[in-house]
Design an enzyme around this catalytic site. Structure first.
Site, mmCIF file in Angstrom:
data_model
loop_
_atom_site.group_PDB
_atom_site.id
_atom_site.type_symbol
_atom_site.label_atom_id
_atom_site.label_comp_id
_atom_site.label_asym_id
_atom_site.label_seq_id
_atom_site.Cartn_x
_atom_site.Cartn_y
_atom_site.Cartn_z
ATOM 1 N N TYR A 55 7.439 -47.341 59.568
ATOM 2 C CA TYR A 55 7.573 -48.520 60.631
ATOM 3 C C TYR A 55 6.558 -49.701 60.124
ATOM 4 O O TYR A 55 5.996 -49.425 58.833
ATOM 5 C CB TYR A 55 6.923 -48.152 62.068
ATOM 6 C CG TYR A 55 5.375 -47.880 62.008
ATOM 7 C CD1 TYR A 55 4.820 -46.711 61.401
ATOM 8 C CD2 TYR A 55 4.364 -48.615 62.712
ATOM 9 C CE1 TYR A 55 3.619 -46.423 61.483
ATOM 10 C CE2 TYR A 55 3.212 -48.293 62.687
ATOM 11 C CZ TYR A 55 2.717 -47.163 61.890
ATOM 12 O OH TYR A 55 1.117 -46.864 61.876
ATOM 13 N N GLU A 64 -10.103 -44.306 55.331
ATOM 14 C CA GLU A 64 -9.676 -45.631 56.148
ATOM 15 C C GLU A 64 -9.909 -45.272 57.603
ATOM 16 O O GLU A 64 -10.254 -44.045 57.993
ATOM 17 C CB GLU A 64 -8.378 -45.874 55.824
ATOM 18 C CG GLU A 64 -7.354 -45.068 56.147
ATOM 19 C CD GLU A 64 -5.813 -45.451 55.616
ATOM 20 O OE1 GLU A 64 -5.696 -46.619 55.702
ATOM 21 O OE2 GLU A 64 -5.042 -44.611 55.676
ATOM 22 N N LEU A 74 -3.655 -46.156 53.376
ATOM 23 C CA LEU A 74 -2.353 -47.045 53.525
ATOM 24 C C LEU A 74 -2.574 -48.274 53.005
ATOM 25 O O LEU A 74 -4.104 -48.994 53.132
ATOM 26 C CB LEU A 74 -2.010 -47.314 54.896
ATOM 27 C CG LEU A 74 -0.716 -48.154 55.132
ATOM 28 C CD1 LEU A 74 0.519 -47.732 54.857
ATOM 29 C CD2 LEU A 74 -0.839 -48.905 56.718
HETATM 30 N N1 PLP Z 1 -4.542 -47.989 57.741
HETATM 31 C C1 PLP Z 1 -3.962 -47.374 58.704
HETATM 32 C C2 PLP Z 1 -3.798 -45.821 58.840
HETATM 33 C C3 PLP Z 1 -2.943 -48.179 59.508
HETATM 34 O O1 PLP Z 1 -2.365 -47.643 60.444
HETATM 35 C C4 PLP Z 1 -2.983 -49.532 59.390
HETATM 36 C C5 PLP Z 1 -2.341 -50.367 60.353
HETATM 37 O O2 PLP Z 1 -1.851 -50.043 61.398
HETATM 38 C C6 PLP Z 1 -3.900 -50.340 58.313
HETATM 39 C C7 PLP Z 1 -4.538 -49.293 57.551
HETATM 40 C C8 PLP Z 1 -3.904 -51.589 58.139
HETATM 41 O O3 PLP Z 1 -2.536 -52.078 57.702
HETATM 42 P P1 PLP Z 1 -1.878 -53.644 58.086
HETATM 43 O O4 PLP Z 1 -3.148 -54.420 57.341
HETATM 44 O O5 PLP Z 1 -0.804 -53.559 56.932
HETATM 45 O O6 PLP Z 1 -1.846 -53.606 59.297
#
Ligand code: PLP
Length: 285
Positions: free
Chosen positions: A33, A182, A207
Site C-alpha cells: 500500500y 521506528e 520503512l
Molecule cells: N514507518 C512506518 C512503519 C509507517 O507505517 C509509515 C507511514 O505510514 C512511516 C514510517 C512513514 O512513511 P511516510 O513518510 O512515507 O508516510
C-alpha cells in the site's frame, strides 16, 4: 455526500465497494500500500510514493496491473470524486483473487487495485503539532523486511492499540540491542542538545518514509547537521527534542516517552521549523 472507492476498474459508493473473499490481500496480507497526503486538493510527492510502490511490488514479485500514468489518473480521480481538499489518498495493490493456496496464483491472475480518499482536519493536525504527542516503547516484533510497505501490519496494529490504551498516540519499536527502530506508523527522530538531528539509517529494519526522505532536503536547507545512526531510549531522554514523520503527520513533535518528558517536555523549535518549511520541499501533482 457518499464516499467513493475505486475497486478494480470501477468507482463505487463506499458501501457497495467490495473485494472477493479469495482476494490474497484478505487471505494472506499478500499486498502492498501507499498513503499520500492531499493538500489543497493536490497529491503530495506522488512521484516518490510511486517509486516506493514499485520497489515494494518488485520485492514481492507482484506486477503493477496498469501503467503509472493510468494509476495517477485513478488517484486524482478518487481525490476529485471525494472532494478531498486536505486529507489522504490510500492505494492498495494485492496479488489478486485466486483459490486459497500459499504459492503464487496462476500466471495471468490480475492484481487487485483499491483506492480510497478521505478528508483530514488540517487544524487538528496543527493542534497536535502545537501540543506535541506522547509515545510508549514496545519490543520490536515485526518481520525482517519492514522496508516493504506490506499490508501485513498486525504488530503495528497491536502496538498502536497498546499505545492508545496507555493514553499515548504512538508506539516506538525498540530492537533487541536497545535501539529505536521506528514508530508503528511513522519514522522516529531526535534532536540532540547540540542541535544534531538523528534518525536511524534506512535498511531492511525500517520503512524508508517519503516524509523522511523529503526532510533530509529540509534539514540541508536549514543548515542542520544530520546523523543517520541508531539511537537508544536513554538518548531520547537526554535529547533536546524528538519528533515523528509520516505523510499523515508531516513533522509532529514528541514530548514524552514512557511517561517521561523529552527536553523541557514541550514541542521544540527545530521540529516546529521543519514542519513549517516542509512543503516548500515537496512536489505537488
Ligand atoms: N514507518 C512506518 C512503519 C509507517 O507505517 C509509515 C507511514 O505510514 C512511516 C514510517 C512513514 O512513511 P511516510 O513518510 O512515507 O508516510
Amino acid at each position: 455526500m457518499s464516499r467513493i472507492a475505486y475497486v478494480n476498474g470501477r468507482y463505487l459508493p463506499r458501501g457497495e465497494a467490495q473485494v472477493s473473499v479469495e482476494d490474497r490481500g484478505f487471505q494472506f496480507a499478500d499486498g502492498v500500500y501507499e498513503v499520500c497526503e492531499i493538500r489543497n486538493a493536490r497529491i503530495v510527492d506522488e512521484r516518490r510514493h510511486m517509486e516506493r510502490l514499485q520497489r515494494s511490488l518488485g520485492e514481492l514479485r507482484i506486477r503493477l496491473p496498469m501503467s503509472l500514468k493510468a494509476l495517477s489518473v485513478v488517484l486524482h480521480e478518487t481525490v476529485r470524486r471525494n472532494r478531498v481538499v486536505d486529507g489522504l489518498v490510500y492505494l492498495q495493490i494485492t496479488r489478486g483473487v485466486a483459490r486459497r493456496d500459499f504459492g503464487f496464483p496462476p500466471a495471468g491472475t490480475s492484481p487487485s487495485v483499491i483506492v480510497t480518499a478521505r478528508h483530514l482536519d488540517r487544524m487538528r493536525g496543527e493542534r497536535a503539532a502545537a501540543e506535541g504527542i506522547t509515545v510508549v516503547t514496545m519490543p520490536e516484533t515485526r518481520w525482517a523486511r519492514v522496508d516493504i510497505k506490506s499490508v501485513a501490519l498486525l504488530p503495528n496494529v497491536l502496538a498502536k492499540q497498546a499505545a492508545r490504551e496507555q493514553g499515548t498516540q504512538e508506539a516506538w519499536f525498540v530492537d533487541s540491542r536497545g535501539f529505536v527502530t521506528e514508530g508503528a506508523s511513522s519514522n522516529a527522530w531526535i534532536v540532540t542538545r547540540d542541535r544534531k538531528v538523528v534518525t536511524r539509517p534506512t535498511g531492511d529494519d525500517i520503512l524508508r518514509g517519503i516524509t523522511r526522505t523529503v526532510l533530509l532536503d529540509v534539514l540541508a536547507a536549514q543548515g542542520l547537521v544530520l546523523e543517520e545512526r541508531p539511537f537508544t531510549v536513554a538518548e531520547v531522554l537526554a535529547a533536546g527534542e524528538a519528533f515523528v514523520t509520516a505523510a499523515s503527520q508531516i513533522v509532529t513533535p514528541v514530548i514524552r516517552i514512557d511517561g517521561k518528558p523529552i527536553g523541557d517536555g514541550r514541542p521544540g523549535p527545530i521540529a516546529a521549523a521543519l514542519r513549517r518549511e516542509f512543503h516548500r520541499h515537496t512536489e505537488f501533482s
